[in-house]
Design a protein around this motif. Structure first.
Motif, PDB file in Angstrom:
ATOM      1  N   PHE A  93       0.684  -1.077   0.275  1.00  0.00           N
ATOM      2  CA  PHE A  93       0.049   0.012   0.434  1.00  0.00           C
ATOM      3  C   PHE A  93       0.725   1.254   0.237  1.00  0.00           C
ATOM      4  O   PHE A  93       0.802   2.191  -1.000  1.00  0.00           O
ATOM      5  CB  PHE A  93      -0.514  -0.140   1.425  1.00  0.00           C
ATOM      6  N   SER A  94       1.920   1.083   0.818  1.00  0.00           N
ATOM      7  CA  SER A  94       2.308   2.171   0.629  1.00  0.00           C
ATOM      8  C   SER A  94       3.558   2.253   0.226  1.00  0.00           C
ATOM      9  O   SER A  94       4.790   1.506  -0.568  1.00  0.00           O
ATOM     10  CB  SER A  94       3.298   2.556   2.470  1.00  0.00           C
ATOM     11  N   LEU A  95       3.983   3.938  -0.770  1.00  0.00           N
ATOM     12  CA  LEU A  95       5.479   4.403  -0.979  1.00  0.00           C
ATOM     13  C   LEU A  95       6.346   5.060  -0.179  1.00  0.00           C
ATOM     14  O   LEU A  95       7.431   4.449  -0.955  1.00  0.00           O
ATOM     15  CB  LEU A  95       5.495   4.931  -1.901  1.00  0.00           C
ATOM     16  N   GLY A  96       6.760   4.547   1.388  1.00  0.00           N
ATOM     17  CA  GLY A  96       7.643   5.062   1.827  1.00  0.00           C
ATOM     18  C   GLY A  96       7.782   4.322   3.212  1.00  0.00           C
ATOM     19  O   GLY A  96       6.756   3.736   3.743  1.00  0.00           O
ATOM     20  N   PRO A  97       8.645   4.845   4.610  1.00  0.00           N
ATOM     21  CA  PRO A  97       8.659   3.845   5.373  1.00  0.00           C
ATOM     22  C   PRO A  97       7.249   4.783   6.303  1.00  0.00           C
ATOM     23  O   PRO A  97       7.276   5.777   6.134  1.00  0.00           O
ATOM     24  CB  PRO A  97       9.765   4.376   5.837  1.00  0.00           C
ATOM     25  N   GLY A  98       7.157   4.078   7.563  1.00  0.00           N
ATOM     26  CA  GLY A  98       6.132   4.978   8.196  1.00  0.00           C
ATOM     27  C   GLY A  98       7.204   6.031   9.169  1.00  0.00           C
ATOM     28  O   GLY A  98       8.349   5.823   8.955  1.00  0.00           O
ATOM     29  N   ALA A  99       5.974   7.172   9.760  1.00  0.00           N
ATOM     30  CA  ALA A  99       6.836   8.150  10.816  1.00  0.00           C
ATOM     31  C   ALA A  99       5.857   8.770  11.374  1.00  0.00           C
ATOM     32  O   ALA A  99       5.142   8.995  10.627  1.00  0.00           O
ATOM     33  CB  ALA A  99       8.206   9.141   9.817  1.00  0.00           C
ATOM     34  N   VAL A 100       6.538   9.020  12.451  1.00  0.00           N
ATOM     35  CA  VAL A 100       5.596   9.373  13.534  1.00  0.00           C
ATOM     36  C   VAL A 100       5.458  11.018  12.767  1.00  0.00           C
ATOM     37  O   VAL A 100       4.604  12.283  13.234  1.00  0.00           O
ATOM     38  CB  VAL A 100       5.700  10.161  14.527  1.00  0.00           C
ATOM     39  N   THR A 101       5.933  11.644  11.899  1.00  0.00           N
ATOM     40  CA  THR A 101       6.166  12.848  11.415  1.00  0.00           C
ATOM     41  C   THR A 101       5.428  13.111  10.102  1.00  0.00           C
ATOM     42  O   THR A 101       4.552  14.437   9.609  1.00  0.00           O
ATOM     43  CB  THR A 101       7.897  13.910  11.762  1.00  0.00           C
ATOM     44  N   ASN A 102       4.881  12.013  10.006  1.00  0.00           N
ATOM     45  CA  ASN A 102       3.746  12.229   8.413  1.00  0.00           C
ATOM     46  C   ASN A 102       2.437  12.148   8.708  1.00  0.00           C
ATOM     47  O   ASN A 102       2.302  11.844   9.491  1.00  0.00           O
ATOM     48  CB  ASN A 102       4.236  10.916   7.583  1.00  0.00           C
ATOM     49  N   SER A 103       2.163  12.471   7.314  1.00  0.00           N
ATOM     50  CA  SER A 103       0.398  13.154   7.434  1.00  0.00           C
ATOM     51  C   SER A 103      -0.425  11.578   7.473  1.00  0.00           C
ATOM     52  O   SER A 103      -1.463  11.508   8.514  1.00  0.00           O
ATOM     53  CB  SER A 103       0.315  13.954   6.261  1.00  0.00           C
ATOM     54  N   GLY A 104      -0.211  10.505   6.770  1.00  0.00           N
ATOM     55  CA  GLY A 104      -0.808   9.615   6.769  1.00  0.00           C
ATOM     56  C   GLY A 104      -1.828   9.545   5.899  1.00  0.00           C
ATOM     57  O   GLY A 104      -3.197   8.518   5.754  1.00  0.00           O
ATOM     58  N   VAL A 105      -1.709  10.189   4.994  1.00  0.00           N
ATOM     59  CA  VAL A 105      -3.217  10.315   4.360  1.00  0.00           C
ATOM     60  C   VAL A 105      -2.802  10.458   2.662  1.00  0.00           C
ATOM     61  O   VAL A 105      -3.302  10.442   2.175  1.00  0.00           O
ATOM     62  CB  VAL A 105      -4.074  12.087   4.873  1.00  0.00           C
ATOM     63  N   SER A 106      -1.353  10.008   2.533  1.00  0.00           N
ATOM     64  CA  SER A 106      -1.444   9.511   1.347  1.00  0.00           C
ATOM     65  C   SER A 106       0.114   9.019   1.457  1.00  0.00           C
ATOM     66  O   SER A 106       0.479   7.762   2.355  1.00  0.00           O
ATOM     67  CB  SER A 106      -0.612  10.860   0.341  1.00  0.00           C
ATOM     68  N   PRO A 107      -0.063   7.630   0.069  1.00  0.00           N
ATOM     69  CA  PRO A 107       1.288   6.356   0.137  1.00  0.00           C
ATOM     70  C   PRO A 107       2.584   6.888   0.160  1.00  0.00           C
ATOM     71  O   PRO A 107       3.063   5.614   0.723  1.00  0.00           O
ATOM     72  CB  PRO A 107       1.134   6.103  -0.915  1.00  0.00           C
ATOM     73  N   ASP A 108       2.943   7.779   0.078  1.00  0.00           N
ATOM     74  CA  ASP A 108       4.229   8.605   0.403  1.00  0.00           C
ATOM     75  C   ASP A 108       4.498   9.068   1.524  1.00  0.00           C
ATOM     76  O   ASP A 108       5.675   9.383   2.177  1.00  0.00           O
ATOM     77  CB  ASP A 108       5.207   9.609  -0.626  1.00  0.00           C
ATOM     78  N   SER A 109       3.418   9.197   2.753  1.00  0.00           N
ATOM     79  CA  SER A 109       3.350   9.534   3.520  1.00  0.00           C
ATOM     80  C   SER A 109       3.020   8.690   5.119  1.00  0.00           C
ATOM     81  O   SER A 109       1.916   9.258   5.723  1.00  0.00           O
ATOM     82  CB  SER A 109       3.329  11.205   3.515  1.00  0.00           C
ATOM     83  N   PRO A 110       3.098   7.056   5.398  1.00  0.00           N
ATOM     84  CA  PRO A 110       2.305   6.883   5.842  1.00  0.00           C
ATOM     85  C   PRO A 110       3.069   7.627   7.537  1.00  0.00           C
ATOM     86  O   PRO A 110       4.363   7.663   8.160  1.00  0.00           O
ATOM     87  CB  PRO A 110       2.969   5.357   5.958  1.00  0.00           C
ATOM     88  N   LEU A 111       1.835   6.896   8.193  1.00  0.00           N
ATOM     89  CA  LEU A 111       1.858   6.874  10.013  1.00  0.00           C
ATOM     90  C   LEU A 111       3.062   5.609  10.394  1.00  0.00           C
ATOM     91  O   LEU A 111       2.547   4.605   9.420  1.00  0.00           O
ATOM     92  CB  LEU A 111       0.945   7.383  10.616  1.00  0.00           C
ATOM     93  N   LEU A 112       3.163   5.968  11.819  1.00  0.00           N
ATOM     94  CA  LEU A 112       4.162   4.803  11.865  1.00  0.00           C
ATOM     95  C   LEU A 112       3.247   4.050  12.650  1.00  0.00           C
ATOM     96  O   LEU A 112       3.538   2.562  12.183  1.00  0.00           O
ATOM     97  CB  LEU A 112       5.332   4.815  12.509  1.00  0.00           C
TER      98      LEU A 112
END
Length: 265
Positions: A93-112
């Motif tokens: 589903f995701s295009l990048g690793p999760g991070a607490v600072t990500n938005s979570g609302v796009s595949p390249d900015s998943p939450l952790l």
């Protein structure tokens, strides 16, 4: 409607109101307002989905002002949330690793964290949460919680359920939710919610794999629920639960248990 307090200026001092969907780039949505007005209707119906929304009030004469301390979520359409661990092996589903600072609302900015994601967003009809391939240890007894939380009531609707979807890539382990080993806890709790679909999650290591209370029209598909201290699926005062293509094994008491009528599985 936004509200502000004021002091140190005289009545009739003019202020402007500004908004920033990314929390940084502000644009004016109202101006020449007398400071003593103290409030103004803020129309966000035309703004895009954001979890970083901000607004501020600015004195037009002296430039002093203030903004909201915590970012706002602005939602005018159905929500898709992405969650990923830091290991990208087997991701679907995701295009990048999760991070607490990500938005979570796009595949390249998943939450952790799926826990944080479900606390951050109030889910409604037709919202989807994707939890990518990985191992997700939980830190609270309720686990992944959907439904009644405080004063927020989360529920789907006919034909537009809330969907929580894990990775179908079992070759790389799929999506494993590791609960807290507490007999009264659960890997996932659905309380007072309607029309919720959960797919492709492995729920292990808590009191119950999934705990349903006062819920209705719940679908569980392609689940793996095992090694929990008490029950795999525990339903209390819940009706219309459908379990499809799922494996439930090696739990302490029962694979599926229902307590307090009405209950239908």
């Amino acid at each position: 409607t936004v509200h502000w307090a004021w002091g140190g200026v005289t009545n009739g001092t003019l202020v402007s109101l500004q908004q920033a969907v990314n929390g940084v780039d502000f644009t004016t949505f109202a101006s020449n307002l007398a400071v003593e007005t103290g409030s103004y209707p803020w129309d966000v119906s035309g703004l895009p989905l954001t979890t970083f929304g901000k607004w501020r009030v600015i004195c037009q004469e002296c430039g002093a002002g203030d903004e909201n301390n915590s970012p706002l979520t602005i939602k005018n359409q159905s929500l898709t949330v992405y969650i990923n661990d830091t290991n990208q092996v087997g991701d679907v589903f995701s295009l990048g690793p999760g991070a607490v600072t990500n938005s979570g609302v796009s595949p390249d900015s998943p939450l952790l964290s799926p826990e944080v994601a479900l606390q951050k967003f109030d889910l409604t009809a037709d919202d989807v949460v994707y939890i990518d391939t990985g191992i997700y240890p939980l830190t609270n007894a309720l686990g992944l919680a959907v439904g009644l939380a405080g004063n927020v009531f989360e529920t789907g609707s006919t034909g537009q359920p809330i969907r929580i979807i894990g990775s179908p890539d079992r070759t790389n382990g799929g999506t494993r939710i590791i609960g807290m080993p507490i007999s009264t806890g659960a890997c996932m709790t659905i309380r007072q919610a309607r029309y919720v679909e959960v797919e492709n999650l492995a729920l292990e290591g808590s009191g119950h794999g999934i705990y349903l209370e006062g819920a209705a029209v719940i679908g569980l598909s392609d689940m793996r629920i095992y090694s929990n201290l008490v029950n795999g699926i525990y339903s209390v005062s819940t009706r219309d639960v459908t379990v499809r293509r799922s494996e439930v094994w090696a739990n302490g008491y029962y694979g599926v248990a229902a307590d307090i009528l009405p209950a239908s599985i």
